[in-house]
Structures are given as structure tokens and as C-alpha cells.
Design an enzyme around this catalytic site. Structure first.
Site, PDB file in Angstrom:
ATOM      1  N   LYS A 188      19.459 -56.761 -10.128  1.00  0.00           N
ATOM      2  CA  LYS A 188      18.721 -56.615 -11.407  1.00  0.00           C
ATOM      3  C   LYS A 188      18.094 -55.098 -11.544  1.00  0.00           C
ATOM      4  CE  LYS A 188      18.482 -60.359 -14.080  1.00  0.00           C
ATOM      5  NZ  LYS A 188      19.177 -60.537 -15.183  1.00  0.00           N
ATOM      6  N   CYS A 378      -0.267 -45.581  28.216  1.00  0.00           N
ATOM      7  CA  CYS A 378      -1.817 -45.459  27.722  1.00  0.00           C
ATOM      8  C   CYS A 378      -2.473 -46.605  28.225  1.00  0.00           C
ATOM      9  CB  CYS A 378      -1.969 -44.984  26.240  1.00  0.00           C
ATOM     10  SG  CYS A 378      -3.205 -44.141  26.025  1.00  0.00           S
ATOM     11  N   HIS A 503       1.633 -40.589  25.821  1.00  0.00           N
ATOM     12  CA  HIS A 503       2.414 -41.445  24.806  1.00  0.00           C
ATOM     13  C   HIS A 503       3.684 -40.535  24.689  1.00  0.00           C
ATOM     14  CE1 HIS A 503      -0.075 -44.357  22.996  1.00  0.00           C
ATOM     15  NE2 HIS A 503      -1.231 -43.314  23.119  1.00  0.00           N
ATOM     16  N   GLU A 505       6.572 -41.782  24.168  1.00  0.00           N
ATOM     17  CA  GLU A 505       7.427 -42.336  23.224  1.00  0.00           C
ATOM     18  C   GLU A 505       7.794 -41.205  21.988  1.00  0.00           C
ATOM     19  OE1 GLU A 505       4.634 -43.377  23.705  1.00  0.00           O
ATOM     20  OE2 GLU A 505       3.354 -44.392  22.120  1.00  0.00           O
TER      21      GLU A 505
HETATM   22  N1  GLN Z   1      -7.896 -48.016  24.286  1.00  0.00           N
HETATM   23  C1  GLN Z   1      -7.631 -46.761  25.446  1.00  0.00           C
HETATM   24  C2  GLN Z   1      -8.308 -45.611  25.289  1.00  0.00           C
HETATM   25  O1  GLN Z   1      -8.870 -45.456  24.282  1.00  0.00           O
HETATM   26  C3  GLN Z   1      -6.090 -46.873  25.253  1.00  0.00           C
HETATM   27  C4  GLN Z   1      -5.454 -46.058  24.172  1.00  0.00           C
HETATM   28  C5  GLN Z   1      -4.023 -45.899  23.762  1.00  0.00           C
HETATM   29  O2  GLN Z   1      -3.372 -46.907  24.260  1.00  0.00           O
HETATM   30  N2  GLN Z   1      -3.645 -45.088  23.106  1.00  0.00           N
HETATM   31  O3  GLN Z   1      -8.335 -44.992  26.307  1.00  0.00           O
END
Ligand code: GLN
Length: 528
Positions: A188, A378, A503, A505
Site C-alpha cells: 500500500k 563498565c 566502553h 564497543e
Molecule cells: N552504573 C555504573 C556507574 O555509573 C556503570 C555505568 C556503565 O555501565 N556505563 O559507574
């Protein structure tokens, strides 16, 4: 203003969330493959100042740039597809622009003028676009769909922008969704036609219509023709975008349908070298004999976008190891030993708050005890440290974040973070260096002892517990250069147990998986 620069604007109609970001990134990838330099920017019309306080369940992952901007997950697509490192200026939000505009008004900078959406906010938007534009081609994606209240200033701004820089230097791409009705067995196009009429009503005649459909079959050509005729867009400007097995196939779709038009627009007729994309698309069709099962222990298991960069990093690490990957979502609130035993390795990604955290601690403890490969990111480092401290004699070890008794907080709030727990943009954000212990698994994986990773956290490891942490089987293998913050831990007795406060990733790329993810998959394959 760079006179020869051209601009591509990507807007959406009918529905949001159908792939504007991937479309924008894929157009950029094809242009890059022609040797054109590309920059890219996401404009988000909602009134937030950044994406840091948005609910990940609704909005998906918060992507963090090297300079610490907390942004929409589309910036992750851009970084992965275009192999760029973006900054705050590549993420433009209404809230940020309005905040600055109002501050200027308060500072008396408007000399008595009435401050208005048009031209003041629209000028701020135009300025933000000029500021972010770096490449020969600058791609700007406007979030939401055309017609949304919040988005009107952005649509007006890009309409005006095209007049400023010359309409011939701009390409407007409108991404529309075309539903398939099972009952009558037909596509559609009416909602798409209406969405295109809306866009024209705002003074923008698109050059390209990207037609998103569900299912893997390409819809009949007549659908594209109907949209072209009803919207006044040339047939060469229609790109058909059915679902694909992997988003990394989309650059091939873009080239297939828009190759000629992009050559015409850029004046660059070089045939793009799309080998790396072909490789990823083909890979999906080859049957790797090796398969790895990775358990992701998480609390937002009904929206996989919440951990998008983590799953993309895992996939590319698996592909680089010539293996297929299954990601098993393990609900942190109900996780059991049977769940952990059923996978080849465990990943605990970042997270906030108390919900589900015991399940993550137990997952880390299970991996330490059973020599199961583990990657902690983290919060994944913090729970690993809590697990080790418990094994090392402090039975009630926990984190200040979870409201635990202070005498047993092996994870506590960083200096200067007290009282900021629910405020935006105040965490330790973006790139920070770490020094890795020579000879550690971390240093071997990175093949370096001085590294930089992106961060987003408020809590840190309390090093007074180092003896308990070590008794529990973990060593600190990386710290901030001043030794104050723990950045990496690992378990020397396990075949692969590593966690980072950062992080990683966000820096992984489809063609260059991050070493921590690569190492995890490698270990699984070698020891399976
Ligand atoms: N909550 C945790 C902190 O503030 C880990 C943060 C996270 O995993 N990005 O340190």
C-alpha cells in the site's frame, strides 16, 4: 562556507525507526568508496539537551563519542559504517540549541528583537549544520518524521539552507515505509504518497525516495513507479529497500539503485570499491562450521537496540574469526546457573541502577569459578570486582550505587560525583587514557600498554579492597595514569576473564573488531 561542498538531507515519513540512520550511513559509505570525503550529522528535534537521560528501553543505546557527548544510537551506525570518530557537533538536539538561544536572549544579545522559531532557531540549526560540515559531502539526518511538531523548525531550516547554498548542491532523501497487507496481498503506497505530499507542503521536493518494505522479497517495480509518478520524483531517484540479513548489505542496495544518481549529484563517476561490504554480505550466506553462543546478561532484553554497539562488536568479532554467532539474552533478574552453563561465554554490558544486578554478580562469580570466558563492560567490571571480593572474604561486598552498607562497598562513587546521580552530562564521559600492566592479558590483547577508551560512569573500584579482590581471583591489570582509577581487571587463572571500566564497543568496527571482543571469540573457538 565551503563553496564546493554538497549536502545530503535525509528525512523520514510514515513511521520513524525504519532505517533513516542506516540509509544515511550507507549513502555515506558508497560515497566514501568512490573516494569522496564524507561528514555526517544527526539532528534530533526532541527537547532533550542530549541523549544521556533518555530511557534506553524506549530509545535504545546511548552512544558516547570521544569527546564525551551522550548521543543517539545513529551516531554509532555512522561511526561503524564510515569509520569516523564523531564529536558533539555531529549530534544536534533542539534542547541544546534552545538552551543556548535562551541564554543569549537573557544575555541581551538580540538587541530588543522578538526571538522566534523562525528565523532564530532555524538560524541556529543552519549554523550547527555549517559547523559540523567537514567533508566534500555533508550528510544530515533529521530524526522523527516530517510533520512532527518538534521537527518543523528543522524542516524549515534545511529548506532555507538549500536556498542559501544552492538547491543544486543539495540532495533531499525521504525514507518512507510501505506496508504490505496480508489480507489483500498487496503493498500500500498511500501513506508514503501522503508523507511525500507533507514534505512538499513544507517546500521540499525530494530527489530520492527510499522505499522501506518488510520481508526479504523486493517488492514489484510497479510500487517504485507508482511512488515516482505520484510524488514527481524521477524513477532513478527511487531506491527499494526490503529487509536484509545484515545492515552491512545496505551500501550494496544503495549502489544498485542510486549509483547513477549519486554520480550525477557528486560529479564523481568513479566506480565505488565496495569489496568490504560485499565480503560482509557474502559472509552472511556462507555457512561457517564454527558457531559460538554468547550469553548477554542484561535487564533490557526486550529491546536489543539497548546494547547495539555491544552486539555489533560481538558479531564482527565472530565474523573475523570465521564463525557464526548466536547471542542469547539472559534476563539478569531471573538468570540461573543453567543459563550460564548453556552458553560458551558471558558478556555483562554497561548498566545503571539496582534492578537485575545480583544476577550479573552471580554471572561473574560463575565464570570465575567455572573458568568460563567472561567480558565485563563498565558495570560488567564492577560486578566482576564485587563477585571476586565476595569470593575473597567480604560476603556482603557491593556497590554504593545499589544502596549497600558503606563498609562493604568495593565499588563507590567517584570523587566529585556526589549528589549528581540523576543529573545530565555529569558522568566521567568520553576518552580517558589507561596504563596496562606489562605482560597482562589486557596488554597482550591491545598489543600496547598505553591505551585510550571511551567512558561513561560515575562509580569506581575502591582499591582498599585490593587484597580481597586478589584473593577472589582477580588482578588489577590497568589503571588511569595516576593509578587512582581501576580501568581493567582480569583473572590470571581463567582462560579468558577480562573486564574494563570503559566502553570498548564504541570503538569496534565491522571490519576491525575491538581486541577485547576478538579475544573473547578467539578463546571460545580455540577451547571449545
Ligand atoms: N552504573 C555504573 C556507574 O555509573 C556503570 C555505568 C556503565 O555501565 N556505563 O559507574
Amino acid at each position: 562556507m565551503n563553496k564546493s561542498r554538497k549536502y545530503i538531507f535525509v528525512t523520514g515519513g510514515v513511521l520513524s525507526g525504519v532505517g533513516k540512520g542506516i540509509t544515511a550511513a550507507s549513502i555515506g559509505a558508497v560515497l566514501q568508496a568512490k573516494g569522496v570525503s564524507v561528514s555526517v550529522q544527526k539532528c534530533d528535534p526532541y527537547l532533550n539537551v542530549d541523549a544521556g537521560l533518555l530511557n534506553p528501553k524506549e530509545h535504545g543505546e546511548c552512544f558516547v563519542t570521544k569527546d564525551g557527548a551522550e548521543t543517539d544510537l545513529d551516531l554509532g551506525h555512522y561511526e561503524r559504517f564510515l569509520d569516523l570518530e564523531l564529536t558533539q557537533k555531529n549530534a544536534t538536539l533542539s534542547g541544546r540549541l534552545l538552551r543556548d538561544l535562551i541564554a543569549d536572549e537573557r544575555a541581551g544579545k538580540f538587541g530588543g528583537q522578538t526571538v522566534q522559531m523562525v528565523p532564530h532557531l532555524t538560524n541556529s540549526i543552519k549554523k550547527a549544520i555549517h559547523l559540523a560540515a567537514e567533508g566534500d559531502i555533508h550528510i544530515v539526518e533529521i530524526g522523527g518524521t516530517v510533520g512532527d511538531y518538534e521537527g518543523l523548525s528543522f524542516i524549515e531550516a534545511i529548506r532555507g539552507f538549500a536556498l542559501d547554498v544552492g538547491r543544486e548542491n543539495c540532495l533531499f532523501v525521504h525514507v518512507v515505509y510501505v506496508p504490505f497487507l496480508e489480507a489483500s496481498h498487496e503493498y500500500k503506497t498511500k501513506p508514503a504518497q501522503n508523507a511525500l505530499a507533507d514534505l512538499r507542503g513544507f517546500g521540499i521536493m525530494p530527489d530520492v525516495v527510499a522505499v522501506r518494505t518488510e520481508g526479504h522479497d523486493k517488492p514489484p517495480r510497479s510500487i517504485g513507479e507508482k511512488i515516482a509518478i505520484s510524488s514527481g520524483v524521477r524513477r532513478e531517484g527511487i531506491i527499494m529497500m526490503p529487509n536484509v540479513d545484515t545492515v552491512y548489505e545496505v551500501p550494496l542496495t544503495v549502489y544498485r539503485d542510486l549509483g547513477n544518481l549519486l554520480s550525477e549529484f557528486t560529479g564523481n563517476t568513479v566506480k565505488p570499491d565496495l569489496q568490504k561490504w560485499e565480503y560482509l554480505a557474502e559472509r552472511d550466506k556462507t555457512d561457517y562450521t564454527k558457531r559460538v553462543n554468547i550469553g548477554l546478561v542484561a535487564k533490557y532484553i526486550d529491546n536489543s537496540d539497548t546494547y547495539l554497539s555491544v552486539t555489533e562488536a560481538l558479531k564482527s568479532a565472530a565474523w573475523a574469526n570465521k564463525s557464526e554467532i548466536s547471542i542469547k539474552w539472559i534476563n539478569a533478574e531471573t538468570a540461573s546457573e543453567a543459563d550460564f552453563a548453556s552458553v560458551d561465554a558471558i558478556v555483562v554490558p554497561g548498566g545503571f541502577g539496582t534492578r537485575g544486578v545480583e544476577g550479573k554478580i552471580v554471572a561473574a562469580e560463575y565464570c570465575l569459578k567455572h573458568n568460563k570466558p567472561y567480558l565485563g563492560i563498565c558495570l560488567g567490571l564492577q560486578v566482576a570486582v564485587i563477585a571476586a571480593t565476595r569470593l575473597g572474604g567480604v560476603a556482603n561486598a557491593s556497590s554504593e550505587e545499589f544502596g549497600a552498607d558503606s563498609s562493604s562497598n568495593v565499588v563507590y562513587i567517584m570523587d566529585g560525583q556526589q549528589g549528581k546521580e540523576s543529573t545530565g552530562g555529569t558522568m566521567r564521559l568520553g576518552n580517558y587514557p589507561a596504563v596496562l600492566k606489562a605482560g597482562s592479558l589486557a596488554s597482550r590483547l591491545y598489543a600496547a600498554t598505553n591505551i585510550i577508551e571511551r567512558h561513561r560512569h560515575r562509580y569506581e573500584v575502591n582499591q582498599e579492597f585490593v587484597q580481597n579482590i586478589e584473593d577472589g581471583g582477580l588482578i588489577i591489570s590497568g589503571t588511569s595514569p595516576d593509578n587512582k582509577l581501576v580501568e581493567f581487571v582480569e583473572a590470571p587463572k581463567c582462560k579468558y576473564f577480562i573486564a574494563t571500566q570503559a566502553h570498548p564497543e564504541f570503538r569496534s568496527r565491522p571490519f576491525r573488531p575491538h581486541p577485547l571482543f576478538y579475544g573473547l571469540i578467539r578463546t571460545v573457538i580455540e577451547t571449545k
